[in-house]
Design a protein around this motif. Sequence first.
Motif, PDB file in Angstrom:
ATOM      1  N   MET A 112      -0.457   2.677  15.773  1.00  0.00           N
ATOM      2  CA  MET A 112      -1.144   2.132  14.603  1.00  0.00           C
ATOM      3  C   MET A 112      -0.122   1.534  13.635  1.00  0.00           C
ATOM      4  N   ARG A 113       0.969   2.299  13.407  1.00  0.00           N
ATOM      5  CA  ARG A 113       2.019   1.837  12.489  1.00  0.00           C
ATOM      6  C   ARG A 113       3.388   2.280  12.994  1.00  0.00           C
ATOM      7  N   ILE A 114       4.403   1.495  12.679  1.00  0.00           N
ATOM      8  CA  ILE A 114       5.788   1.886  12.919  1.00  0.00           C
ATOM      9  C   ILE A 114       6.442   2.035  11.541  1.00  0.00           C
ATOM     10  N   LEU A 115       6.942   3.239  11.265  1.00  0.00           N
ATOM     11  CA  LEU A 115       7.508   3.533   9.947  1.00  0.00           C
ATOM     12  C   LEU A 115       9.012   3.770  10.067  1.00  0.00           C
ATOM     13  N   ARG A 116       9.746   3.341   9.024  1.00  0.00           N
ATOM     14  CA  ARG A 116      11.176   3.628   8.978  1.00  0.00           C
ATOM     15  C   ARG A 116      11.471   4.522   7.760  1.00  0.00           C
ATOM     16  N   PRO A 117      11.670   5.835   7.978  1.00  0.00           N
ATOM     17  CA  PRO A 117      11.974   6.733   6.860  1.00  0.00           C
ATOM     18  C   PRO A 117      13.329   6.379   6.244  1.00  0.00           C
ATOM     19  N   PHE A 118      13.421   6.406   4.907  1.00  0.00           N
ATOM     20  CA  PHE A 118      14.702   6.078   4.263  1.00  0.00           C
ATOM     21  C   PHE A 118      15.105   7.099   3.200  1.00  0.00           C
ATOM     22  N   ALA A 119      14.238   8.043   2.864  1.00  0.00           N
ATOM     23  CA  ALA A 119      14.605   9.052   1.861  1.00  0.00           C
ATOM     24  C   ALA A 119      13.763  10.297   2.073  1.00  0.00           C
ATOM     25  N   ASP A 120      14.387  11.472   1.876  1.00  0.00           N
ATOM     26  CA  ASP A 120      13.584  12.692   1.866  1.00  0.00           C
ATOM     27  C   ASP A 120      14.160  13.665   0.837  1.00  0.00           C
ATOM     28  N   PHE A 121      13.277  14.384   0.181  1.00  0.00           N
ATOM     29  CA  PHE A 121      13.691  15.315  -0.876  1.00  0.00           C
ATOM     30  C   PHE A 121      12.579  16.337  -1.126  1.00  0.00           C
ATOM     31  N   HIS A 156      -0.980 -10.635  16.312  1.00  0.00           N
ATOM     32  CA  HIS A 156      -0.973 -10.036  14.968  1.00  0.00           C
ATOM     33  C   HIS A 156      -1.190 -11.104  13.887  1.00  0.00           C
ATOM     34  N   GLN A 157      -2.106 -10.816  12.968  1.00  0.00           N
ATOM     35  CA  GLN A 157      -2.419 -11.767  11.890  1.00  0.00           C
ATOM     36  C   GLN A 157      -1.453 -11.581  10.722  1.00  0.00           C
ATOM     37  N   GLY A 158      -0.986 -12.673  10.161  1.00  0.00           N
ATOM     38  CA  GLY A 158      -0.091 -12.571   9.002  1.00  0.00           C
ATOM     39  C   GLY A 158       1.279 -12.056   9.433  1.00  0.00           C
ATOM     40  N   LYS A 159       2.102 -11.728   8.435  1.00  0.00           N
ATOM     41  CA  LYS A 159       3.454 -11.261   8.741  1.00  0.00           C
ATOM     42  C   LYS A 159       3.460  -9.789   9.105  1.00  0.00           C
ATOM     43  N   PHE A 160       4.442  -9.404   9.905  1.00  0.00           N
ATOM     44  CA  PHE A 160       4.729  -7.981  10.058  1.00  0.00           C
ATOM     45  C   PHE A 160       5.459  -7.524   8.794  1.00  0.00           C
ATOM     46  N   GLY A 161       5.338  -6.241   8.473  1.00  0.00           N
ATOM     47  CA  GLY A 161       5.983  -5.703   7.279  1.00  0.00           C
ATOM     48  C   GLY A 161       7.483  -5.966   7.235  1.00  0.00           C
ATOM     49  N   PHE A 162       8.145  -5.789   8.394  1.00  0.00           N
ATOM     50  CA  PHE A 162       9.614  -5.906   8.415  1.00  0.00           C
ATOM     51  C   PHE A 162      10.108  -7.318   8.095  1.00  0.00           C
ATOM     52  N   HIS A 196      -3.339  -1.896  15.390  1.00  0.00           N
ATOM     53  CA  HIS A 196      -4.506  -1.937  16.285  1.00  0.00           C
ATOM     54  C   HIS A 196      -5.359  -3.166  16.021  1.00  0.00           C
ATOM     55  N   LYS A 197      -5.201  -3.791  14.846  1.00  0.00           N
ATOM     56  CA  LYS A 197      -5.975  -4.996  14.553  1.00  0.00           C
ATOM     57  C   LYS A 197      -5.271  -6.192  15.187  1.00  0.00           C
ATOM     58  N   ARG A 198      -5.593  -6.442  16.425  1.00  0.00           N
ATOM     59  CA  ARG A 198      -4.835  -7.410  17.205  1.00  0.00           C
ATOM     60  C   ARG A 198      -5.017  -8.838  16.681  1.00  0.00           C
ATOM     61  N   GLY A 199      -6.238  -9.115  16.152  1.00  0.00           N
ATOM     62  CA  GLY A 199      -6.463 -10.470  15.660  1.00  0.00           C
ATOM     63  C   GLY A 199      -7.244 -11.342  16.627  1.00  0.00           C
ATOM     64  N   TYR A 200      -7.511 -10.833  17.859  1.00  0.00           N
ATOM     65  CA  TYR A 200      -8.303 -11.653  18.791  1.00  0.00           C
ATOM     66  C   TYR A 200      -9.796 -11.399  18.622  1.00  0.00           C
ATOM     67  N   ARG A 201     -10.155 -10.371  17.848  1.00  0.00           N
ATOM     68  CA  ARG A 201     -11.560  -9.972  17.817  1.00  0.00           C
ATOM     69  C   ARG A 201     -12.336 -10.837  16.836  1.00  0.00           C
ATOM     70  N   GLN A 202     -13.192 -11.693  17.347  1.00  0.00           N
ATOM     71  CA  GLN A 202     -13.990 -12.599  16.511  1.00  0.00           C
ATOM     72  C   GLN A 202     -15.202 -11.871  15.960  1.00  0.00           C
TER      73      GLN A 202
END
Length: 394
Positions: free
Chosen positions: A63-72, A228-234, A168-174
């Motif tokens: 569903m998502r790919i996350l990059r952790p950068f801080a923990d406290f 994928h619709q629009g930009k990826f986050g990265f 999961h929102k591939r963008g092909y689903r009309q």
Amino acid sequence: MADNRRSAPFYMTATTQFGLEEVLAQELRDLGAKVEKVGTRAVEFTGNKQLLYEACLWCRTAMRILRPFADFYARDEKALYREVSRLNWQDYLRPDQTFAITAVVNKSSFEHSLYVAQLTKDAIVDQFRNRLGHRPSVDVKNPDIRLHLHMIENEVVLSLDASGESLHKRGYRQGTNVAPLNEALAAGLILLSGWDGRKPFIDPMCGSGTLLTEAALIAQRIAPGLYHQGKFGFENWPDFDAALWESVQLDARQMRLEDPQAYLAGSDLSREYIELARENVAAADLEDFIRLGVRDVKEAKAPAKEDPGIVMMNPPYGERIGEEAEMEALYKTIGDTLKTGFQGYDAYIFTGNLEAAKRIGLKTSRRIPLYNGPIDCRLLKYELYQGTRKVKQE
């Protein structure tokens, strides 16, 4: 210099749906990731920047790919605000960009995830205002930078979301019918079945065609992220490497197989659904690979000239009051169709109605617990042996 930075491995988390964690872990291993931990609805792994881009492009069940950068640790409101303020936010966000924060809070002294998100936002915005005199704005709908805050027992992990719109929102689903499977779950069901992408794949209750579309993407080695619709986050991150991303996409486009690899066919009683399925298949540019027709499930049978393969369906579960008898009759019909029309096949029924599923009248060889949204479901496997009927006929 850039190459070293490009190749240094770092920690990431991929999120998925309950029951698909092992499938996703295998997808990541196939891309070259080192899987560190398989949790509930999440897989933790390490890899470099190229792997991050490839995971967003290729993972069918993420569903998502996350990059952790801080923990406290944050004991209370003051501590949370202070710890967030200590980070140098210009490393992650420009003042002219928009951002949004999703917070998930478990077993912590903070009651509300919305409140935690608000407090974190305040700390970020105040830092920009104090240092630069102007600040990034919040855009909940379509932000440049998505931040994830995960708090469990007051331990906080902050991550950048590499995905943008959920993968999961591939963008092909009309268009879809009433209760479509989400694309990541559909892909997960197919991967759980162990289908090899070569044998026939038949869906006699195909609705708007999600299972078939995902099967075609697997068979033809097409990266789902290409839709994928629009930009990826990265793509909005300060360290975005445009040349690397270009080459990862180019590699993916070249992986696509042009010749049909498997016999893929679907049918549905509803002409309207089949029209929808045709639109979705056309939007995904897969018309050459999938056959569709209007047909009652009781008429469905295996293609004569093909070796046995897989038959998979996601029949209605019957959530409305008074549908019990109708559902029982439908599931009995499904069982009859499997027995008479698909000998030698492996059949998979994905359903949230386990009572009605008993009417299929076949012995299951696997029962895999999954969810479809909030509905507790099972993927039921039936092995349809050949020869049982032939003997009687002789």
